[in-house]
Design a protein around this motif. Sequence first.
Motif, PDB file in Angstrom:
ATOM      1  N   ASN A   1       0.815  -1.214   0.000  1.00 42.36           N
ATOM      2  CA  ASN A   1       0.000   0.000   0.000  1.00 42.36           C
ATOM      3  C   ASN A   1       0.852   1.269   0.000  1.00 42.36           C
ATOM      4  OD1 ASN A   1      -2.651  -1.028  -0.073  1.00 42.36           O
ATOM      5  ND2 ASN A   1      -2.588  -1.532   2.090  1.00 42.36           N
ATOM      6  N   LEU A   2       2.092   1.170   0.479  1.00 43.51           N
ATOM      7  CA  LEU A   2       2.982   2.335   0.460  1.00 43.51           C
ATOM      8  C   LEU A   2       3.244   2.776  -0.974  1.00 43.51           C
ATOM      9  CD1 LEU A   2       5.662   1.299   3.136  1.00 43.51           C
ATOM     10  CD2 LEU A   2       3.748   2.887   3.428  1.00 43.51           C
TER      11      LEU A   2
ATOM     12  N   THR B   1       1.211   2.494  -3.516  1.00 44.25           N
ATOM     13  CA  THR B   1       0.024   3.198  -4.016  1.00 44.25           C
ATOM     14  C   THR B   1       0.035   4.647  -3.551  1.00 44.25           C
ATOM     15  OG1 THR B   1      -1.172   1.111  -3.832  1.00 44.25           O
ATOM     16  CG2 THR B   1      -2.492   3.077  -4.174  1.00 44.25           C
ATOM     17  N   GLN B   2       0.447   4.863  -2.314  1.00 48.05           N
ATOM     18  CA  GLN B   2       0.518   6.227  -1.789  1.00 48.05           C
ATOM     19  C   GLN B   2       1.687   7.006  -2.389  1.00 48.05           C
ATOM     20  OE1 GLN B   2      -0.356   6.386   2.638  1.00 48.05           O
ATOM     21  NE2 GLN B   2      -0.387   4.166   2.347  1.00 48.05           N
ATOM     22  N   GLU B   3       2.745   6.300  -2.757  1.00 47.65           N
ATOM     23  CA  GLU B   3       3.920   6.947  -3.334  1.00 47.65           C
ATOM     24  C   GLU B   3       3.584   7.685  -4.632  1.00 47.65           C
ATOM     25  OE1 GLU B   3       7.671   8.231  -4.500  1.00 47.65           O
ATOM     26  OE2 GLU B   3       7.035   7.507  -2.523  1.00 47.65           O
TER      27      GLU B   3
ATOM     28  N   ARG C   1       1.466  13.321  -5.158  1.00 48.17           N
ATOM     29  CA  ARG C   1       2.893  13.399  -4.884  1.00 48.17           C
ATOM     30  C   ARG C   1       3.519  14.533  -5.664  1.00 48.17           C
ATOM     31  NH1 ARG C   1       6.830  12.353  -1.304  1.00 48.17           N
ATOM     32  NH2 ARG C   1       8.091  10.530  -1.767  1.00 48.17           N
TER      33      ARG C   1
ATOM     34  N   PRO D   1      -6.017   6.357  -6.728  1.00 46.87           N
ATOM     35  CA  PRO D   1      -5.536   5.295  -5.836  1.00 46.87           C
ATOM     36  C   PRO D   1      -6.686   4.469  -5.277  1.00 46.87           C
ATOM     37  CG  PRO D   1      -5.616   7.341  -4.628  1.00 46.87           C
ATOM     38  CD  PRO D   1      -6.043   7.656  -6.048  1.00 46.87           C
TER      39      PRO D   1
ATOM     40  N   ILE E   1      -7.117   2.315  -2.300  1.00 52.04           N
ATOM     41  CA  ILE E   1      -6.515   1.900  -1.024  1.00 52.04           C
ATOM     42  C   ILE E   1      -7.639   1.383  -0.140  1.00 52.04           C
ATOM     43  CG2 ILE E   1      -5.137   2.614   0.963  1.00 52.04           C
ATOM     44  CD1 ILE E   1      -3.982   4.858  -0.783  1.00 52.04           C
TER      45      ILE E   1
END
Length: 250
Positions: free
Chosen positions: A53-54, A56-58, A62, A71, A73
Motif C-alpha cells: 500500500n505504500l 500506491t501512496q507513493e 505526490r 488510488p 486503497i
Amino acid sequence: MSLSKDYLHQITQHLNCIHDSEYQNILEAAKLIASQIAQDKVIHVAASGGHSNLATQEIFFRAGGLMHINPIIDEGTLLTNGALRSMAIERLADYGKIVVQNNPMQCGDVLLLINAYGINAAVLDIALEAKKKGVTVIAITSIEHAQQTSAEHPARHPSKQNLCDVVDLVLDCKVQVGDAVVQIEGITQKVAAISTFANSFILNALVIKTVNLLAQQGIEPPIWKSGNVIGGDEWNQQFIARFKDRIRLL
C-alpha cells in the motif's frame, strides 16, 4: 564496508539491474498510461495490503507526480487497522473481487497493480476481476519471488497462480525471496527490506517516461506541485475541479 554501506550498495545495484533489464517494459507501460492521459482518463493504482500500500501512496498526490492517478486503497488491508488483520485479509479469497466491484473501473481502463511477492489471494482476485471487466492490468511484482514460493504456501490464491502469469504486462521489481537483504553476524534472520525502494523506483521511472512521451506529443499533463513551496497551492488548485469527482481519495 559498514552494514549500512552494504545496504546502500545492494539497493543501488538492485535499482541499476531494474533500470537495465526492465527499460523496455517500463516504456511499454508508459505508452499505455500516456494514451489514457491523452484521453483525460484516470489511471487506477492498487495494491492488496501490507507494505504494498505504500507504493500506491507513493504515486498519488505526490510532488512531481501525475494528477491522473486514482488510488485504490482498501481500508481493510491497511497495516494501521491491524498488521495481522491486514495479512489475513490479503490472504482472503474473493476479497479482491469486492475491492474491484467497489471502485469505478471500466472496460478500456488501465490498472497498475503493485505486489512484490505476487502470490496473495487478494491481489490475484483484483487482477482477475479487473481483467473480466476489460481493464488492462500492469503488475509491478517479482517474478522470481512468485516462482520460488511453494504452491502450498498459505498466502496463495486458491488457483495457485502467480500474479505475473495473469496480467497483461509485468514490470519485474526482482525482489528476492524474503525481501530483507542484509546479513548480520550472529543473527539468523536478514534485516533491511528492499521492495519499497524497488517499487518506488519503477513507479517514478514510469512517471518520467509517461510525461516525456506526452511532451513529445505536445501535451502537458497536470503534475502536482509541492504545497510546501511558494505558489504550490495556487498551481494545484487550478486542476482540482477537474479531478475531484473522479478520484475518490482526493
